[in-house]
Design a protein around this motif. Structure first.
Motif, short mmCIF file in Angstrom:
data_model
loop_
_atom_site.label_atom_id
_atom_site.label_comp_id
_atom_site.label_asym_id
_atom_site.label_seq_id
_atom_site.Cartn_x
_atom_site.Cartn_y
_atom_site.Cartn_z
N UNK A 33 37.04 42.70 37.05
CA UNK A 33 35.91 42.93 36.14
C UNK A 33 34.87 43.79 36.82
N UNK A 34 34.31 44.74 36.08
CA UNK A 34 33.22 45.60 36.55
C UNK A 34 31.98 45.25 35.75
N UNK A 35 30.89 45.02 36.46
CA UNK A 35 29.60 44.70 35.83
C UNK A 35 28.60 45.80 36.15
N UNK A 36 27.70 46.06 35.20
CA UNK A 36 26.72 47.13 35.42
C UNK A 36 25.27 46.66 35.35
N UNK A 37 25.06 45.35 35.22
CA UNK A 37 23.69 44.82 35.18
C UNK A 37 23.64 43.45 35.84
N UNK A 38 22.57 43.21 36.53
CA UNK A 38 22.39 41.93 37.21
C UNK A 38 22.48 40.75 36.25
N UNK A 39 21.86 40.84 35.10
CA UNK A 39 21.85 39.74 34.15
C UNK A 39 23.21 39.45 33.52
N UNK A 40 24.14 40.37 33.65
CA UNK A 40 25.48 40.19 33.10
C UNK A 40 26.51 39.79 34.15
N UNK A 41 26.12 39.84 35.41
CA UNK A 41 27.05 39.62 36.51
C UNK A 41 27.72 38.25 36.42
N UNK A 42 29.04 38.26 36.45
CA UNK A 42 29.92 37.09 36.43
C UNK A 42 29.97 36.38 35.07
N UNK A 43 29.45 37.01 34.05
CA UNK A 43 29.58 36.47 32.70
C UNK A 43 30.78 37.15 32.05
N UNK A 44 31.82 36.38 31.78
CA UNK A 44 33.09 36.97 31.35
C UNK A 44 33.01 37.71 30.03
N UNK A 45 32.03 37.43 29.22
CA UNK A 45 31.91 38.12 27.95
C UNK A 45 30.96 39.32 28.01
N UNK A 46 30.48 39.67 29.21
CA UNK A 46 29.51 40.75 29.33
C UNK A 46 29.90 41.78 30.39
N UNK A 47 31.20 41.94 30.62
CA UNK A 47 31.69 42.93 31.58
C UNK A 47 31.51 44.34 31.03
N UNK A 48 31.30 45.28 31.92
CA UNK A 48 31.28 46.69 31.51
C UNK A 48 32.72 47.14 31.23
N UNK A 49 33.65 46.67 32.06
CA UNK A 49 35.05 47.03 31.94
C UNK A 49 35.88 45.98 32.65
N UNK A 50 37.14 45.85 32.24
CA UNK A 50 38.03 44.95 32.95
C UNK A 50 39.46 45.46 32.87
N UNK A 51 40.28 45.01 33.81
CA UNK A 51 41.70 45.35 33.83
C UNK A 51 42.48 44.15 34.31
N UNK A 52 43.70 44.07 33.83
CA UNK A 52 44.66 43.07 34.29
C UNK A 52 45.87 43.86 34.77
N UNK A 53 46.24 43.68 36.03
CA UNK A 53 47.31 44.45 36.64
C UNK A 53 48.36 43.52 37.21
N UNK A 54 49.61 43.79 36.92
CA UNK A 54 50.70 43.01 37.48
C UNK A 54 50.81 43.30 38.98
N UNK A 55 50.98 42.25 39.77
CA UNK A 55 51.10 42.40 41.23
C UNK A 55 52.58 42.37 41.59
N UNK A 56 53.12 43.51 41.99
CA UNK A 56 54.54 43.64 42.29
C UNK A 56 54.81 43.79 43.78
N UNK A 57 53.75 43.82 44.59
CA UNK A 57 53.94 44.00 46.02
C UNK A 57 52.88 43.25 46.80
#
Length: 135
Positions: A33-57
């Protein structure tokens, strides 16, 4: 030219890349998760962007998080080893799966604060490093 900047601003914004290291198992997914404001930091519904990546290595993964305007950002991530889509914790709320933050912020007994994890993305873009650890 100004019209192009207005129509396609994402092509002119800097790219944020992240090197994730210390991946100990080649399974599951890495949630980022990428956050762009202090007040949104670690709030799962207020991310600037997010990605889910499969770990193959095991080892490390370099990931482009996309293009963002220059500014302050913070990243949180965890390696979902069992595929249940969440960061597992024990009875005391302590994570039982690997996790990490930008600046490798790792305070004990609490989540990091914005000031500990925030970094500057310049107009040239940048690459940061995040090491995943277990508590």
């Amino acid at each position: 030219m100004l019209l192009l900047l207005w129509i396609f601003p994402m092509f002119f914004e800097p790219e944020l890349q992240v090197n994730f290291s210390n991946l100990r198992e080649a399974k599951g997914n890495l949630y980022v998760a990428v956050y762009d404001q202090e007040g949104k930091f670690l709030k799962t519904d207020q991310m600037r962007s997010n990605k889910i990546v499969s770990v193959a290595q095991k080892g490390s993964i370099k990931l482009s998080m996309g293009n963002f305007p220059p500014g302050q950002y913070a990243i949180s991530c965890f390696h979902d080893l069992n595929g249940n889509g969440k960061l597992d914790t024990n009875w005391a709320g302590i994570p039982t799966e690997p996790y990490g933050f930008s600046n490798n912020a790792r305070p004990k007994f609490r989540a990091p604060k914005w000031a500990e994890a925030a970094f500057a993305l310049s107009a040239a873009g940048g690459t940061i490093a995040v090491r995943l650890e277990e508590w």
